[in-house]
Design a protein around this motif. Sequence first.
Motif, PDB file in Angstrom:
ATOM      1  N   PRO B 216       0.796  -1.226   0.000  1.00 26.29           N
ATOM      2  CA  PRO B 216       0.000   0.000   0.000  1.00 26.29           C
ATOM      3  C   PRO B 216       0.833   1.282   0.000  1.00 26.29           C
ATOM      4  O   PRO B 216       0.241   2.356  -0.010  1.00 26.29           O
ATOM      5  CB  PRO B 216      -0.791  -0.121   1.299  1.00 26.29           C
ATOM      6  CG  PRO B 216       0.142  -0.850   2.207  1.00 26.29           C
ATOM      7  CD  PRO B 216       0.887  -1.802   1.331  1.00 26.29           C
ATOM      8  N   ASP B 217       2.179   1.179   0.065  1.00 27.81           N
ATOM      9  CA  ASP B 217       2.983   2.387  -0.076  1.00 27.81           C
ATOM     10  C   ASP B 217       2.677   3.003  -1.429  1.00 27.81           C
ATOM     11  O   ASP B 217       2.227   2.306  -2.344  1.00 27.81           O
ATOM     12  CB  ASP B 217       4.484   2.049  -0.026  1.00 27.81           C
ATOM     13  CG  ASP B 217       4.944   1.813   1.402  1.00 27.81           C
ATOM     14  OD1 ASP B 217       4.174   2.154   2.314  1.00 27.81           O
ATOM     15  OD2 ASP B 217       6.047   1.286   1.582  1.00 27.81           O
ATOM     16  N   ALA B 218       2.949   4.295  -1.554  1.00 34.28           N
ATOM     17  CA  ALA B 218       2.709   4.928  -2.839  1.00 34.28           C
ATOM     18  C   ALA B 218       3.956   5.689  -3.268  1.00 34.28           C
ATOM     19  O   ALA B 218       4.682   6.211  -2.427  1.00 34.28           O
ATOM     20  CB  ALA B 218       1.547   5.890  -2.739  1.00 34.28           C
ATOM     21  N   SER B 219       4.246   5.658  -4.545  1.00 34.59           N
ATOM     22  CA  SER B 219       5.202   6.607  -5.106  1.00 34.59           C
ATOM     23  C   SER B 219       4.540   7.120  -6.371  1.00 34.59           C
ATOM     24  O   SER B 219       3.531   6.563  -6.821  1.00 34.59           O
ATOM     25  CB  SER B 219       6.539   5.940  -5.426  1.00 34.59           C
ATOM     26  OG  SER B 219       6.475   5.289  -6.673  1.00 34.59           O
ATOM     27  N   TRP B 220       5.093   8.180  -6.962  1.00 38.10           N
ATOM     28  CA  TRP B 220       4.400   8.771  -8.110  1.00 38.10           C
ATOM     29  C   TRP B 220       4.310   7.783  -9.266  1.00 38.10           C
ATOM     30  O   TRP B 220       3.310   7.727  -9.968  1.00 38.10           O
ATOM     31  CB  TRP B 220       5.101  10.071  -8.527  1.00 38.10           C
ATOM     32  CG  TRP B 220       4.861  11.162  -7.512  1.00 38.10           C
ATOM     33  CD1 TRP B 220       3.883  11.161  -6.573  1.00 38.10           C
ATOM     34  CD2 TRP B 220       5.593  12.369  -7.356  1.00 38.10           C
ATOM     35  NE1 TRP B 220       3.943  12.310  -5.822  1.00 38.10           N
ATOM     36  CE2 TRP B 220       5.003  13.079  -6.276  1.00 38.10           C
ATOM     37  CE3 TRP B 220       6.695  12.933  -7.989  1.00 38.10           C
ATOM     38  CZ2 TRP B 220       5.466  14.311  -5.843  1.00 38.10           C
ATOM     39  CZ3 TRP B 220       7.156  14.165  -7.573  1.00 38.10           C
ATOM     40  CH2 TRP B 220       6.546  14.847  -6.500  1.00 38.10           C
ATOM     41  N   GLY B 221       5.365   6.986  -9.443  1.00 37.14           N
ATOM     42  CA  GLY B 221       5.330   6.007 -10.526  1.00 37.14           C
ATOM     43  C   GLY B 221       4.209   4.997 -10.319  1.00 37.14           C
ATOM     44  O   GLY B 221       3.471   4.656 -11.238  1.00 37.14           O
ATOM     45  N   LEU B 222       4.044   4.561  -9.057  1.00 36.48           N
ATOM     46  CA  LEU B 222       3.011   3.578  -8.750  1.00 36.48           C
ATOM     47  C   LEU B 222       1.622   4.190  -8.928  1.00 36.48           C
ATOM     48  O   LEU B 222       0.710   3.557  -9.457  1.00 36.48           O
ATOM     49  CB  LEU B 222       3.203   3.088  -7.312  1.00 36.48           C
ATOM     50  CG  LEU B 222       2.422   1.842  -6.927  1.00 36.48           C
ATOM     51  CD1 LEU B 222       2.842   0.668  -7.790  1.00 36.48           C
ATOM     52  CD2 LEU B 222       2.634   1.517  -5.460  1.00 36.48           C
ATOM     53  N   GLN B 226      -1.389   2.913 -11.292  1.00 34.03           N
ATOM     54  CA  GLN B 226      -2.775   2.666 -10.882  1.00 34.03           C
ATOM     55  C   GLN B 226      -3.734   3.564 -11.652  1.00 34.03           C
ATOM     56  O   GLN B 226      -4.840   3.152 -11.995  1.00 34.03           O
ATOM     57  CB  GLN B 226      -2.911   2.890  -9.374  1.00 34.03           C
ATOM     58  CG  GLN B 226      -2.166   1.821  -8.587  1.00 34.03           C
ATOM     59  CD  GLN B 226      -2.007   2.188  -7.118  1.00 34.03           C
ATOM     60  OE1 GLN B 226      -2.267   3.320  -6.723  1.00 34.03           O
ATOM     61  NE2 GLN B 226      -1.570   1.231  -6.318  1.00 34.03           N
ATOM     62  N   GLY B 227      -3.296   4.792 -11.941  1.00 31.74           N
ATOM     63  CA  GLY B 227      -4.142   5.713 -12.700  1.00 31.74           C
ATOM     64  C   GLY B 227      -4.396   5.215 -14.103  1.00 31.74           C
ATOM     65  O   GLY B 227      -5.501   5.356 -14.631  1.00 31.74           O
ATOM     66  N   ALA B 242       0.675  12.289 -12.824  1.00 31.13           N
ATOM     67  CA  ALA B 242       1.545  12.580 -13.962  1.00 31.13           C
ATOM     68  C   ALA B 242       2.023  14.018 -13.902  1.00 31.13           C
ATOM     69  O   ALA B 242       3.203  14.318 -14.133  1.00 31.13           O
ATOM     70  CB  ALA B 242       0.799  12.327 -15.273  1.00 31.13           C
ATOM     71  N   LEU B 243       1.099  14.929 -13.552  1.00 30.96           N
ATOM     72  CA  LEU B 243       1.451  16.336 -13.449  1.00 30.96           C
ATOM     73  C   LEU B 243       2.484  16.555 -12.350  1.00 30.96           C
ATOM     74  O   LEU B 243       3.461  17.286 -12.527  1.00 30.96           O
ATOM     75  CB  LEU B 243       0.185  17.147 -13.165  1.00 30.96           C
ATOM     76  CG  LEU B 243       0.350  18.664 -13.270  1.00 30.96           C
ATOM     77  CD1 LEU B 243       0.635  19.050 -14.706  1.00 30.96           C
ATOM     78  CD2 LEU B 243      -0.892  19.380 -12.756  1.00 30.96           C
TER      79      LEU B 243
END
Lengths: 311, 272, 513
Positions: B216-222, B226-227, B242-243
């Motif tokens: 459940p960690d998040a990074s922008w790539g992840l 998911q987006g 993305a922005l």
Amino acid sequence: MSWALLQLIARRLATAAVLLVVVAAGTFALIHAAPGGPFSADRAVSAEVETALAAQYRLDQPPLLQFASYLGNALRGEFGPSFKYPGREVSELIAAGLPATLELALYALLLALVVGISVGALAASRPGTLRDRLPMGAALVGICLPAFVLGPLLVLVFGVYNEWLPVSGWGELAGDKLLPTVTLAAGYAAYIARLTRAGLREQLRQPYIVTARAKGLGGAAVILKHALRGALLPVVAYLGPACAGLIAGSFVVETIFQIPGIGRFYIQAAFNRDYTLILGLTLFFATLITLFNLLADLLALWLDPRQREAL
Amino acid sequence: MARRVTYNLPLLLLAAIALACLLAPWLSPYPPAAQQLLLGAQPPSVAHWLGTDIFGRDLLTRLLYGGRLSLLVGLTATAVALLIGVSWGAVAGYVGGRLDAVMMRIVDTLYALPFVIFVVLMMVVFGRSLLLLFIAIGAVEWLTMARIVRAQVRAIVHSDYIEAARCLGLSRWQIVTRHILPNCAGPIIVYTTLTIPSVMLLEAFLSFLGLGVQPPDASWGLLINQGVETMEEYPWLLLYPALALTATLLCLNLVGDRLRDRLEGSAVGGDR
Amino acid sequence: MSLLAVDNLTVRLADREVVRGLSLRVESGQTLAIIGESGSGKSVSLLALLGLLDASAAAVVSAERADYNGSVALLGQPQARRRLLGTQIGLVSQEPMSALNPFQTIGAQISEHYRGPLPARQRAADLLEEVGIRAASSRLDDYPHQFSGGMRQRVLIAMALVNDPQLLICDEPTTALDVTVQAQLLALLKRLASDRKLAVILVSHDLAVVAAAADHVVVMRHGEQVDGGPPAQLFRQPGHPYTAQLLAALPQPRSGHPPAAGRALIAAEQLQVMRGSGRQRKLVVDRASLTVGRGEIVGLVGESGSGKSTLGRALLGLLPTSAGSLQFDGQPLLAGQLTGAQRAALQLVFQDPLASLNPRQTVAATLAEPIRLHGGWRAAALAAQVAALADQVELPTALLTRLPSQLSGGQRQRVAIGRALACRPQFLVADEAVSALDLSIQAEILQLLQRLVSDHQLALLFISHDLAVVRSIADRVAVMEAGRIVEQNSAEQLWQAPQHPYTKRLLAATLSI
């Protein structure tokens, strides 16, 4: 083709061979150490694969001999059976996926070179004007817009909201090659444009440009006949890393656009822990990149007589 | 004044983004990981400025926490690259001769290897740990740093003022610390600024493929990954991450470019 | 009618007026020389007339009149002007090392813009022959880096002549070349001018070159024309104080007797020095024997690549020697094993003062470093020491807080000399220490060096390719050729009765007014 050049090629090929053996050994050792891999006892594979594995990898022998026989087979282009696709050979899978990937990478590289060099040259010819700032600003954005962002955005705009272009497959529908190629090429076009512009500005500062202008040559002739050659040297040096990058980029682009290429195989293999496929593909990619580096070196030699002299 | 603000805009924006990510736990009223399945994906609203994801989590909160991880990877891996690259390049450049040839040959050789592929391979074999990610990325990015530092040190070692220093009787240590390193600092700083975005890009790339940071960690790539999965129904889940990534990379590159221009400008000015 | 007539030319670069009110007349078959120190606007004015300044320089050029052959207005008709370039007007630019395109064969470069009837290669070969390159047709496919500096300059001249121009513009054509090569090139230019009835514009900072080659001279200073006339008249009776000042700054042969040389402070016997590594390792200094005594100035002359800089560095203990003996003050000197006192006593001054100063250290920091290293002074005393040092090299104290990039060439060289003095040296090597400086600055630095030698009883080895400068300062002179010292004598003797053929050749090639 001089003797020194042949010697250089021979030397590079020898180094490349040694390097590839080292890469193979490293990968082999890594996979050997992996839990659940083809070499550990607790692997969970079908009986059919099990027998094929034992035959291919000589699992009854010590690791060094296993590696030697693996290497020998790899030289003949035989990478053994796939770990997860029963009944299929790794080389078979590579052969199936290679055409799409090669085509994609080649189109993207050509597009990036053509767009990057011409945009960079146009920008460098009028520094500081709108013709310079606008495309160079776009190039900076292009570098910061990775394929995995650009691809989905393009799909959204051209495939979902407007349904102008097909957004999946390769060579099945008319125009389905356009979006993947643009997605993969954009970042490289941007980088090459920046390299070309910087290289041209550098060359245009050299005294030999004044000599050329004193011959009465116009601005375009000065750039095309004199400055461009030297300016392209950094671009050529970038071709090697670009090739490695294109392969990595193909992982993403083939996944987004569902292209049946070896890049997508690689990612699937990574998720499936299809060790034999990974091993084979890694060696294959390494060979490809090494050969491409050699090609870039030769291209640089062809461009720059001073490097030829230093041979 | 207005011009100076415009000129420094990338730096200011970057500081704002970094600060917001750093202060995420205090800025955001929502927990980053707790799911509210009933809420589901909601478009941006007053309560959730950037909307919520399919599990009902506030996207802005996820973005800020993801940014912490992305920036952390960027900085840590850059530090690894900096450490290895500077020491490697400085030793090769200062000692010179055969050692230099061997060390740079190693760098050239490693350059020709498909590192991204190895990183993927290591992720597969050893499992997906964050620490491994730092080390793997740092180990890829130090090569260019080593080349830059080596070239710079080499040029300085052969310059007249180093010969002058040697002639004055300065020790090797004094020459390195007082004359060589201060004159290398510029390019090192510039390249460090440019390494951070390329490291962040690599992290985002791996996370996008599912081989980097794990839920459940998040990074922008992840988050982008998911987006993408739900972009047709919930485009904001792709657009905002993305922005965030692109804007941060852009700012870092702009700052790096400006630093380089200023450095080169002053060097040219010094020659006249 | 004049081939080129310019009245009241003004050039502004980025809001700064770099050329003001320059007027020129050039006649066919005549050589006009423009002379001036660096920054006087001599090159800029010609490049501006021809439209060859870089576009980013944002040059604004205006003139009452700038006519070529009475028909083309150079500033009003850019298209027509460009058609003249390479056909009617040929340019031989400065810096033979970088003025040729490194990526193209010289044959291709020479014939690139050829408009005549001959086959291009034939034309290129003929021209190379004409400028004195042997076996010309076999060298057409060579690249610039395969030629020496003098040869590249000849290639540039051949390139400028390809369409038989009427006007040849030569920007510092012999700077950075050895004297013997310089003499050959000037002779070539003279021959071409008379054979082809060429009008030549020669831009130079070297009064002797101008005196040897020009029919008419224009003297420029700070962007303005201050003086002019035929060289014979101009240099005998200068019309402007600046011309007189330039002439006075010319190095004059030293008068008076050399001091009786005392015991040798530094003594090299049959010294051999190798440089490079591996296959490229070669003998650069071959059995050189040389002594320098206290209070003595020994000149070391030779052409580029003769090994004079290497010998100088070996005498300072900076390079290992492979054979022979080296003694300093009666003690053997071994590179790498110098005592602190020996290290301090042996100092070096470089050719390029900017490159020899750490760009990030202020003048004060540069001067303080050796004092702290060898003196162990405390802060208060340090400041006083630095100030005293600056005073010794006649450097205003206001400059102490500046960086090297904020100083002029002469000031930088004073800092470099001051830094060497801070070690309280006994033996100083000046390696082309005045070669990069303008004439007037050069004279000041030479005076400074002479004063320091007599004040501190220094031993000075003065290395230079410029024989006139060496003659003006040295008590004794050693001549070096291909790593060997071929002749050694007192300055007076050497110039009056040179013994070795190489020395004779060097002296014969040296120009003077």
